[in-house]
Design a protein around this motif. Structure first.
Motif, PDB file in Angstrom:
ATOM      1  N   SER A 111      38.937  68.279  33.882  1.00 33.86           N
ATOM      2  CA  SER A 111      37.954  67.398  34.520  1.00 33.86           C
ATOM      3  C   SER A 111      38.627  66.168  35.118  1.00 33.86           C
ATOM      4  CB  SER A 111      36.894  66.964  33.503  1.00 33.86           C
ATOM      5  OG  SER A 111      36.031  68.022  33.180  1.00 33.86           O
ATOM      6  N   ILE A 112      39.591  65.596  34.404  1.00 33.31           N
ATOM      7  CA  ILE A 112      40.275  64.401  34.900  1.00 33.31           C
ATOM      8  C   ILE A 112      41.100  64.761  36.132  1.00 33.31           C
ATOM      9  CG2 ILE A 112      41.851  62.540  34.305  1.00 33.31           C
ATOM     10  CD1 ILE A 112      41.121  62.971  31.390  1.00 33.31           C
ATOM     11  N   MET A 137      50.687  64.264  50.901  1.00 31.48           N
ATOM     12  CA  MET A 137      50.263  65.469  50.197  1.00 31.48           C
ATOM     13  C   MET A 137      50.292  65.213  48.697  1.00 31.48           C
ATOM     14  SD  MET A 137      50.756  69.202  51.097  1.00 31.48           S
ATOM     15  CE  MET A 137      50.309  70.597  50.154  1.00 31.48           C
ATOM     16  N   VAL A 138      49.204  65.572  48.028  1.00 29.71           N
ATOM     17  CA  VAL A 138      49.122  65.359  46.591  1.00 29.71           C
ATOM     18  C   VAL A 138      49.987  66.371  45.855  1.00 29.71           C
ATOM     19  CG1 VAL A 138      47.085  66.820  46.379  1.00 29.71           C
ATOM     20  CG2 VAL A 138      47.572  65.113  44.638  1.00 29.71           C
ATOM     21  N   ARG A 139      50.766  65.869  44.896  1.00 30.08           N
ATOM     22  CA  ARG A 139      51.599  66.753  44.078  1.00 30.08           C
ATOM     23  C   ARG A 139      50.753  67.268  42.915  1.00 30.08           C
ATOM     24  NH1 ARG A 139      57.008  63.230  43.417  1.00 30.08           N
ATOM     25  NH2 ARG A 139      55.910  61.574  44.495  1.00 30.08           N
ATOM     26  N   ARG A 140      50.528  68.572  42.883  1.00 27.10           N
ATOM     27  CA  ARG A 140      49.547  69.136  41.957  1.00 27.10           C
ATOM     28  C   ARG A 140      50.038  69.149  40.510  1.00 27.10           C
ATOM     29  NH1 ARG A 140      45.404  71.861  44.726  1.00 27.10           N
ATOM     30  NH2 ARG A 140      45.152  70.736  46.684  1.00 27.10           N
ATOM     31  N   ALA A 141      51.321  69.390  40.263  1.00 21.44           N
ATOM     32  CA  ALA A 141      51.793  69.536  38.887  1.00 21.44           C
ATOM     33  C   ALA A 141      51.496  68.301  38.036  1.00 21.44           C
ATOM     34  CB  ALA A 141      53.279  69.881  38.863  1.00 21.44           C
ATOM     35  N   TRP A 188      41.243  61.739  45.747  1.00 25.16           N
ATOM     36  CA  TRP A 188      42.239  61.886  46.812  1.00 25.16           C
ATOM     37  C   TRP A 188      41.563  62.241  48.136  1.00 25.16           C
ATOM     38  CZ3 TRP A 188      47.263  60.678  47.037  1.00 25.16           C
ATOM     39  CH2 TRP A 188      48.040  61.212  48.056  1.00 25.16           C
ATOM     40  N   ARG A 189      40.504  63.019  48.047  1.00 21.19           N
ATOM     41  CA  ARG A 189      39.753  63.379  49.259  1.00 21.19           C
ATOM     42  C   ARG A 189      38.972  62.187  49.794  1.00 21.19           C
ATOM     43  NH1 ARG A 189      37.945  64.156  53.296  1.00 21.19           N
ATOM     44  NH2 ARG A 189      36.923  65.982  54.226  1.00 21.19           N
ATOM     45  N   VAL A 204      49.287  66.034  38.554  1.00 19.62           N
ATOM     46  CA  VAL A 204      47.839  65.829  38.516  1.00 19.62           C
ATOM     47  C   VAL A 204      47.219  66.583  37.334  1.00 19.62           C
ATOM     48  CG1 VAL A 204      45.682  66.344  39.724  1.00 19.62           C
ATOM     49  CG2 VAL A 204      47.599  65.345  40.956  1.00 19.62           C
ATOM     50  N   PHE A 205      47.736  67.760  37.036  1.00 18.65           N
ATOM     51  CA  PHE A 205      47.199  68.549  35.929  1.00 18.65           C
ATOM     52  C   PHE A 205      47.957  68.307  34.629  1.00 18.65           C
ATOM     53  CE2 PHE A 205      45.677  70.768  39.667  1.00 18.65           C
ATOM     54  CZ  PHE A 205      44.375  71.098  39.307  1.00 18.65           C
TER      55      PHE A 205
END
Length: 624
Positions: free
Chosen positions: A90-91, A1-5, A99-100, A7-8
């Motif tokens: 955008s990044i 599972m990708v960790r969103r924090a 990731w997809r 990533v942004f």
């Protein structure tokens, strides 16, 4: 599972550090229309000004309102950091798309490849100069990438359509990307294809109507053309020539030029797809991988077939978007979403063609080389980089300009409409001569001249004052232009509007410590204004202009292949005459006898013969 924090957060920090180090952006379009059009909307100035920022005065202004509010009320550092945080999305979205696409890999490899793909996507020499700036392009890439992510997962096609529709409403050139995404909305499960496509179209139409509809109605009511002055050959507004404005500076003229695009953009040339130096190796690498995949497919059975539905959707959008972009403009900023996706597609193709370790190594090497090109060869900002200061636009407007309304006429290619919001709110602004020149007999201009009679002034950078007076050369240029409507400059009644940044505050000092010492460009950014007085035009000069105008009209008609339907106004050029065509990067020139089409960016000329031969009807074949 990708960790969103992370990533942004990580892209936001990187973009923030970059924008601080790059310095405060003062790009050409900001000085021209980015700041002005939001003021035009919020101040209800459609009737009060006329082509104040040339033809760009009438672009949809809603997208520029956030920048206008930030630059007007916030410290320039905080305003730029806020914009950089938005642009960094955008990044983050590139990483989520990657990731997809790498879902088939183990978690560690998936994370590494997704990181490389996002970094390669962002490694564009067009993207970074716009980060933290007033340009809409990096801001509008965000909803389009978010819409693509939704379509890749075949979720919420109505929301995806709304995102693409919003991007198209705020910048009309993005409509080609909404069109490129349309097939993806019909590519879901068989039972839901029609419903998904209609939902996408409905979302796009609703968003476009909400964000662009009111402005289109205002333009239609004021000028009789909802996209004034664009497409005026169709709408026939009396306030602009009946032609469709165009710009094909970067558009490949032939199929071979489009096919050679991946190799051409890898070179160190400023005129291929961007106004700035923006070398890009990624398209050449992507082209080589695509050819290799196609060539090896018969021997590596199923090599192409192993791409999943998500990959094919991204590749389909990228291919369609790239094709439409090259066919319509090939302008790097306009195609920013294509440039961002190039690295993503490159990483996925490399992972499919090469062993995993070799793919990681090759992508890492390419990333390092491309990043070095961005850092060493490309400029950090688009036009002028200024030291950080308290105000983004630190103009010291004199009391007279604040107290007394006037009609300000600008006659330079850069109208400097950025200062309009700083003057008395009842003042009016007209770019009489510039990228798009206004006819001297325009009813809108005549009404403004009558309304401000006795309060007419010239405004521009060229009026730079020395001992309180403009130079003789500047006066000659202004007087030759303004004589068309019966005025001249009064050099004894002028005032300066200097650019005076204040950087003594703590935040400016800290930002400049990171950015390094750099000089201010006050001489390029300051403007001056002089009063106008009535003048009688030399009848012989007026007669010469009328005679040349008749010939120029005929040349435009006869030489449709050269001029592509573009028309312009005859204006003085030194001791001769000219017509300026910004969409062609060309100028029709005559010294009174010899006539040439000067392609000034390419430094070439097309000889169109002599005026006497055209007058005698003997040169109609010259353009063929």
């Amino acid at each position: 599972m990708v960790r969103r924090a992370p990533v942004f957060l990580v892209p936001a920090v990187v973009c923030a550090l970059w924008t601080l180090a790059a310095g405060k952006d003062v790009n050409w379009d900001l000085l021209n229309y980015h700041y002005y059009v939001a003021y035009e909307l919020l101040g209800g100035r459609l009737q009060q000004d006329f082509f104040a920022a040339s033809a760009q005065s009438y672009l949809n202004p809603i997208g520029y309102v956030p920048f206008y509010l930030l630059a007007s009320g916030w410290h320039s550092v905080l305003a730029s950091l806020s914009l950089a945080a938005l642009h960094s999305l955008s990044i983050a979205l590139l990483y989520l798309l990657a990731w997809r696409l790498f879902a088939h890999l183990p978690s560690r490899d998936r994370r590494v490849l997704s990181l490389l793909a996002a970094a390669l996507g962002a490694a564009s020499a067009v993207f970074w100069p716009t980060v933290g700036s007033s340009f809409l392009d990096p801001l509008l890439a965000v909803p389009m990438l978010a819409g693509l992510l939704l379509l890749v997962d075949t979720r919420r096609p109505a929301l995806a359509g709304a995102l693409f529709g919003a991007a198209s409403a705020l910048k009309y050139s993005n409509a080609i990307f909404a069109l490129a995404a349309l097939p993806l909305a019909f590519a879901g499960p068989r039972a839901a294809r029609l419903r998904g496509g209609l939902a996408y179209l409905g979302g796009a139409a609703l968003a476009f109507g909400v964000l662009a509809g009111p402005w289109l109605v205002l333009l239609a009511r004021e000028f009789g053309n909802p996209v004034f002055p664009l497409m005026n050959a169709w709408f026939q507004s009396p306030y602009a020539p009946p032609m469709n404005l165009m710009s094909d500076r970067f558009t490949p003229r032939e199929l071979t030029g489009a096919l050679a695009f991946p190799l051409r953009v890898a070179t160190l040339d400023t005129s291929l797809y961007s106004e700035t130096l923006a070398p890009d190796l990624r398209f050449a690498a992507l082209g080589a991988l695509a050819i290799a995949l196609a060539a090896l497919a018969p021997w590596r059975r199923g090599a192409l077939g192993r791409f999943g539905a998500a990959e094919w959707r991204v590749f389909a959008f990228f291919g369609a978007a790239l094709t439409l972009w090259l066919a319509t403009s090939a302008n790097g900023r306009y195609g920013l979403v294509v440039l961002l996706l190039a690295g993503l597609c490159l990483a996925r193709a490399a992972e499919r063609l090469l062993p995993l370790g070799a793919a990681r190594a090759a992508l890492a090497v390419l990333l390092v080389v491309q990043a070095a090109l961005v850092l060493l060869a490309a400029p950090a900002r688009w036009y002028v980089t200024e030291p950080w200061s308290r105000d983004w636009l630190p103009y010291a407007v004199p009391e007279r300009a604040l107290r007394e309304p006037a009609l300000y006429l600008t006659v330079e290619e850069q109208p400097m409409a950025v200062v309009a919001p700083l003057f008395h709110r009842d003042s009016s602004f007209v770019n009489f001569r510039g990228q798009y020149s206004v006819p001297g007999d325009s009813p809108k201009l005549a009404a403004l001249l009558a309304r401000h009679r006795g309060q007419l002034r010239a405004l521009g950078r060229g009026l730079e004052l020395t001992a309180g007076r403009p130079s003789a050369q500047a006066l000659r240029f202004y007087d030759d232009t303004l004589a068309r409507i019966g005025y001249r400059v009064d050099p004894g009644e002028c005032f300066a509007v200097p650019w005076r940044p204040e950087a003594a505050d703590l935040l400016s000092r800290m930002a400049n410590a990171l950015a390094g010492e750099r000089p201010t460009h006050a001489g390029m950014l300051s403007v001056a204004s002089c009063a106008l007085r009535a003048a009688t035009r030399d009848p012989a000069v007026a007669a010469t202009e009328r005679r040349l105008s008749v010939l120029f009209d005929r040349i435009e008609q006869e030489c449709r292949g050269l001029f592509r339907g573009q028309r312009a106004i005859t204006e003085a050029l030194g001791s001769g005459w000219s017509r300026y065509y910004p969409g062609l990067d060309a100028r029709l020139e005559s010294d009174g006898e010899r006539i040439v089409l000067n392609h000034y960016r390419k430094m070439t000329e097309s000889d169109l013969g002599r005026a006497s031969e055209w007058a005698a009807g003997k040169r109609a074949a010259a353009c063929r």
